[in-house]
Design an enzyme around this catalytic site. Sequence first.
Site, mmCIF file in Angstrom:
data_model
loop_
_atom_site.group_PDB
_atom_site.id
_atom_site.type_symbol
_atom_site.label_atom_id
_atom_site.label_comp_id
_atom_site.label_asym_id
_atom_site.label_seq_id
_atom_site.Cartn_x
_atom_site.Cartn_y
_atom_site.Cartn_z
ATOM 1 N N GLY A 98 -6.600 -4.469 3.615
ATOM 2 C CA GLY A 98 -6.403 -4.653 5.046
ATOM 3 C C GLY A 98 -6.210 -3.367 5.812
ATOM 4 O O GLY A 98 -6.363 -3.346 7.038
ATOM 5 N N LYS A 119 -5.785 5.255 2.868
ATOM 6 C CA LYS A 119 -4.865 4.174 3.250
ATOM 7 C C LYS A 119 -4.359 4.447 4.659
ATOM 8 O O LYS A 119 -3.854 5.533 4.937
ATOM 9 C CB LYS A 119 -3.685 4.101 2.282
ATOM 10 C CG LYS A 119 -4.067 3.687 0.873
ATOM 11 C CD LYS A 119 -2.841 3.481 0.004
ATOM 12 C CE LYS A 119 -2.074 2.246 0.409
ATOM 13 N NZ LYS A 119 -0.885 2.022 -0.456
ATOM 14 N N ASP A 131 -3.267 -3.853 12.275
ATOM 15 C CA ASP A 131 -3.961 -2.731 12.912
ATOM 16 C C ASP A 131 -4.618 -1.792 11.908
ATOM 17 O O ASP A 131 -5.323 -0.856 12.296
ATOM 18 C CB ASP A 131 -3.012 -1.962 13.827
ATOM 19 C CG ASP A 131 -1.833 -1.330 13.087
ATOM 20 O OD1 ASP A 131 -1.812 -1.354 11.836
ATOM 21 O OD2 ASP A 131 -0.925 -0.813 13.775
ATOM 22 N N GLY A 132 -4.382 -2.026 10.622
ATOM 23 C CA GLY A 132 -5.013 -1.190 9.614
ATOM 24 C C GLY A 132 -4.447 0.211 9.511
ATOM 25 O O GLY A 132 -5.022 1.066 8.838
ATOM 26 N N ASP A 258 -1.574 -8.808 -6.954
ATOM 27 C CA ASP A 258 -2.493 -7.875 -6.305
ATOM 28 C C ASP A 258 -2.001 -6.438 -6.405
ATOM 29 O O ASP A 258 -2.705 -5.520 -5.968
ATOM 30 C CB ASP A 258 -2.720 -8.257 -4.839
ATOM 31 C CG ASP A 258 -1.432 -8.363 -4.054
ATOM 32 O OD1 ASP A 258 -0.618 -9.255 -4.368
ATOM 33 O OD2 ASP A 258 -1.212 -7.557 -3.129
ATOM 34 N N ASP A 268 0.720 1.114 -5.666
ATOM 35 C CA ASP A 268 1.417 0.585 -4.481
ATOM 36 C C ASP A 268 2.921 0.834 -4.545
ATOM 37 O O ASP A 268 3.667 0.075 -5.146
ATOM 38 C CB ASP A 268 1.111 -0.901 -4.264
ATOM 39 C CG ASP A 268 -0.309 -1.111 -3.761
ATOM 40 O OD1 ASP A 268 -0.810 -0.226 -3.048
ATOM 41 O OD2 ASP A 268 -0.917 -2.141 -4.081
#
Length: 500
Positions: A98, A119, A131-132, A258, A268
């Site tokens: 995303g 990222k 909003d990414g 994920d 992550d």
Amino acid sequence: MTSALQKNRPGAAFPFDNSYVGLPPHFFAAQAPTAVAEPWLIKLNEALAAELGLDVEALRRDGAAIFSGNLVPEGAEPLAMAYAGHQFGGFSPQLGDGRAILLGEVVDRSGKRYDIQLKGAGPTPFSRRGDGRAAIGPVLREYIISEAMFALGIPATRALAAVTTGEPVYREEVLPGAVFTRVAASHIRVGTFQYFAARGDTDGVRALADYVIDRHYPALKEAENPYLALFDAVCERQAALIARWLHVGFIHGVMNTDNMTVSGETIDFGPCAFMDAYDPATVFSSIDQHGRYAYANQPGIGQWNLARLGETLLPLIDAEPDSAVDKANAVIKSYGERFQAHWLAGMLEKIGLAGEEDGDLDLVQALLSLMQAQGADFTLTFRRLSDLAGDDAAEPEFAASFREPDACGAWLTQWRERLSRDPQTASERAIAMRSVNPAFIPRNHRVEQAIEAAVDNGDFSLFEALLSVLSKPYEDQPGFAAYREPPKPSERVLATFCGT
């Protein structure tokens, strides 16, 4: 100011050799980064860039534009990957990148293939109204933690660069925007397999499994049952990885499917943290309100996640459903023994034992119970034990790890009796222990101090100092002794937050 995307100007800064883009088109969405207003290069990991065979000089010159996404390097084929996942036990059939965009892949000098991913590079078809973007705090946190994990010897994604964007991001407050460049053996997750399995797309699962075998486990092509062998290999890597987390007091914080790679790398680092005082129930993540991903729960969660991977592979493992389940269950049931073996082997190294005897597990557990009861700092206690192994004069400092210094006397007697049967000399033992018991970890309060200085004052000096110290975690570094210390009560970080 760079206001629009440019393409192909930097030449061969990245010798891209892309393969994921060759998979079926529903595996990803082609997506270029979104340009930002005024990028500025905070940090370029020049050593990593050189290892990857990148043009370091070109990256010094054009890094702000490249790593912000404003300038797309020649050969890049930017895309956002599709995946699903169980998040805190609940299944989401579509997640995907995303706010992350895979620029492409490079092959390093040893022949290993790596992803280069931005990222915070803008919205994608998987952004779900987001909003990414990323704020500078989470970007700096991921840079610090990923490089610290590498220095500790724990498989993890790496930090290639961090840039500010010159634009705000809007969260609970307005924060400076930033983009993080991540390097990974791949970004294929358990949730990637789940994405196709949830759609009944067995051909997609097979194509992905074949790709993973070819990229990460090529020796398995010759296995009698390559897909069962793949499941077995991923379980083995994850058992070893999670054991290493526990050896250094690492708490991932968001062990969703994920966020579990099939390559065996830690990925992550949003709400992750390192434990100070030893307590197996320790939780830092603000969203883990029920302690699902607490320190001591991580091995079991790893097994649960891997069972979800096994479910996706069942049609490939055996055409007969009951037989497929039996074969996959045999693998997943072996995970507990594998994890325990990796964990105990590492813990014996931490207390200075070169081999294993009956009763050694009890000796380890007795120390951990003592540490918990006495509020002992996890990292300092083991480092001081390393010093004591080589010099009996270090006993008062080790004893000072405990609220009641005399409380460790009985355990030390048992430990020394056990050492009398160990083949190592005292000097050999101390050296070996110092190579597995770090003096320095990314103390949560130190990470927060570095972030606050950058966010509030644009001061990256604490960030740079912390990176330098953490690059040599097993060395004493006398000039930086303060970085070894646990936080004062007023400095304790009680919660961490997702960001990138």
